[in-house]
Design an enzyme around this catalytic site. Structure first.
Site, PDB file in Angstrom:
ATOM      1  N   PRO A  10      31.132 -14.090 -27.143  1.00 46.52           N
ATOM      2  CG  PRO A  10      31.123 -12.250 -25.447  1.00 46.52           C
ATOM      3  CD  PRO A  10      31.404 -12.609 -27.041  1.00 46.52           C
ATOM      4  CG  ASN A  11      29.345 -15.695 -21.856  1.00 46.35           C
ATOM      5  OD1 ASN A  11      30.002 -16.291 -20.908  1.00 46.35           O
ATOM      6  ND2 ASN A  11      29.370 -14.354 -21.944  1.00 46.35           N
ATOM      7  NE  ARG A  18      24.749 -16.949 -22.431  1.00 44.97           N
ATOM      8  CZ  ARG A  18      24.919 -15.953 -23.250  1.00 44.97           C
ATOM      9  NH1 ARG A  18      25.076 -16.111 -24.465  1.00 44.97           N
ATOM     10  NH2 ARG A  18      24.739 -14.696 -22.816  1.00 44.97           N
ATOM     11  CE1 TYR A  23      21.258 -16.303 -23.234  1.00 41.24           C
ATOM     12  CE2 TYR A  23      20.963 -15.291 -25.636  1.00 41.24           C
ATOM     13  CZ  TYR A  23      21.396 -15.049 -24.277  1.00 41.24           C
ATOM     14  OH  TYR A  23      21.550 -13.869 -23.910  1.00 41.24           O
ATOM     15  CG  ASN A  72      25.136 -13.826 -31.623  1.00 47.50           C
ATOM     16  OD1 ASN A  72      25.524 -12.674 -30.865  1.00 47.50           O
ATOM     17  ND2 ASN A  72      24.389 -14.906 -31.428  1.00 47.50           N
ATOM     18  CB  ALA A  75      28.348  -9.429 -23.891  1.00 46.32           C
ATOM     19  CG  ASP A  85      36.671   1.631 -34.617  1.00 38.18           C
ATOM     20  OD1 ASP A  85      37.523   2.172 -33.647  1.00 38.18           O
ATOM     21  OD2 ASP A  85      35.573   2.396 -35.124  1.00 38.18           O
ATOM     22  CD  GLU A  96      23.755  -6.290 -34.421  1.00 36.73           C
ATOM     23  OE1 GLU A  96      23.205  -6.104 -33.124  1.00 36.73           O
ATOM     24  OE2 GLU A  96      23.959  -5.281 -35.315  1.00 36.73           O
ATOM     25  CG  HIS A  98      21.722  -9.835 -31.322  1.00 41.37           C
ATOM     26  ND1 HIS A  98      22.669 -10.217 -30.672  1.00 41.37           N
ATOM     27  CD2 HIS A  98      21.729  -8.818 -31.891  1.00 41.37           C
ATOM     28  CE1 HIS A  98      23.612  -9.114 -30.864  1.00 41.37           C
ATOM     29  NE2 HIS A  98      22.889  -8.267 -31.770  1.00 41.37           N
ATOM     30  CB  ILE A  99      19.988 -16.658 -30.224  1.00 45.69           C
ATOM     31  CG1 ILE A  99      21.207 -17.353 -30.859  1.00 45.69           C
ATOM     32  CG2 ILE A  99      18.991 -17.541 -29.736  1.00 45.69           C
ATOM     33  CD1 ILE A  99      22.087 -17.989 -29.991  1.00 45.69           C
ATOM     34  CB  SER A 100      17.481 -13.419 -27.078  1.00 48.39           C
ATOM     35  OG  SER A 100      18.421 -12.227 -26.964  1.00 48.39           O
ATOM     36  NE  ARG A 105      17.925 -11.031 -23.031  1.00 49.81           N
ATOM     37  CZ  ARG A 105      19.231 -11.560 -23.116  1.00 49.81           C
ATOM     38  NH1 ARG A 105      19.731 -11.783 -24.204  1.00 49.81           N
ATOM     39  NH2 ARG A 105      19.549 -11.827 -21.915  1.00 49.81           N
TER      40      ARG A 105
HETATM   41  C1  DHK Z   1      23.919 -13.333 -26.878  1.00 46.91           C
HETATM   42  C2  DHK Z   1      24.398 -12.824 -25.864  1.00 46.91           C
HETATM   43  O1  DHK Z   1      25.291 -13.217 -25.191  1.00 46.91           O
HETATM   44  C3  DHK Z   1      23.798 -11.504 -25.289  1.00 46.91           C
HETATM   45  O2  DHK Z   1      25.122 -10.848 -24.680  1.00 46.91           O
HETATM   46  C4  DHK Z   1      23.049 -10.915 -26.191  1.00 46.91           C
HETATM   47  C5  DHK Z   1      22.972 -12.468 -27.876  1.00 46.91           C
HETATM   48  C6  DHK Z   1      21.996 -11.476 -27.161  1.00 46.91           C
HETATM   49  C7  DHK Z   1      22.029 -13.467 -28.303  1.00 46.91           C
HETATM   50  O3  DHK Z   1      20.605 -13.398 -28.230  1.00 46.91           O
HETATM   51  O4  DHK Z   1      22.167 -14.130 -29.361  1.00 46.91           O
HETATM   52  O5  DHK Z   1      22.521  -9.701 -25.555  1.00 46.91           O
END
Ligand code: DHK
Length: 145
Positions: A10-11, A18, A23, A72, A75, A85, A96, A98-100, A105
């Site tokens: 999401p997002n 964003r 990010y 990725n 959330a 699962d 896995e 994650h960009i950040s 955090r």
């Molecule tokens: C992206 C998100 O949307 C957050 O909910 C995660 C992750 C971090 C990212 O760093 O790619 O916590």
């Protein structure tokens, strides 16, 4: 050759606009292009959704048709047992991403359900860092062949 599934939660469709301080300004379309170049001959399936159901459906698809998963989950990383699962049913390598740097955090971003299945976790390398995940996946698959 089965494709590598690159799945985004999401997002992340808002990437580029964003919270650029967290990010960056690279868009998801640019990330997809970077991944396709990094994968070379290796086929990839690149998807993004704001829906938990769709994300799980793509994991199910990868169970039947995929060689590896780079995910990725955004959330959903910290909320979805259902996603964990689903990933547990996948037999190939899981990375896995994650960009950040989620560990730098707020504590809500510290406990990942997905890490309970992931073979590797990459954080804090930014949007262009997806190419490092692709390279790592090619190595994992290469060592399997
Ligand atoms: C992206 C998100 O949307 C957050 O909910 C995660 C992750 C971090 C990212 O760093 O790619 O916590």
């Amino acid at each position: 050759m089965k494709p590598i599934y690159i799945l985004n939660g999401p997002n992340l469709n808002r990437l580029g606009k964003r919270e650029p301080a967290i990010y960056g300004t690279t868009t998801l379309a640019e990330v997809e292009q970077l991944c396709r170049v990094a994968a070379g001959e290796q086929k990839i399936e690149f998807h993004q959704t704001n829906s938990e159901e769709n994300l799980i459906e793509w994991v199910h698809e990868a169970i039947d048709e995929g060689a590896g998963i780079i995910i990725n989950p955004a959330a959903f990383t910290f909320t979805s047992l259902a996603l964990l699962d689903a990933l547990k049913m996948f037999e190939g390598p899981v990375i896995e991403y994650h960009i950040s740097n989620v560990h730098k955090r707020e504590s809500i971003y510290h406990r990942s359900y997905v890490s309970m299945r992931a073979d590797a976790v990459l954080v804090g390398l930014g949007a262009p860092g997806y190419t490092i995940a692709v390279q790592a996946m090619l190595n994992m698959l290469g060592s399997q062949r």
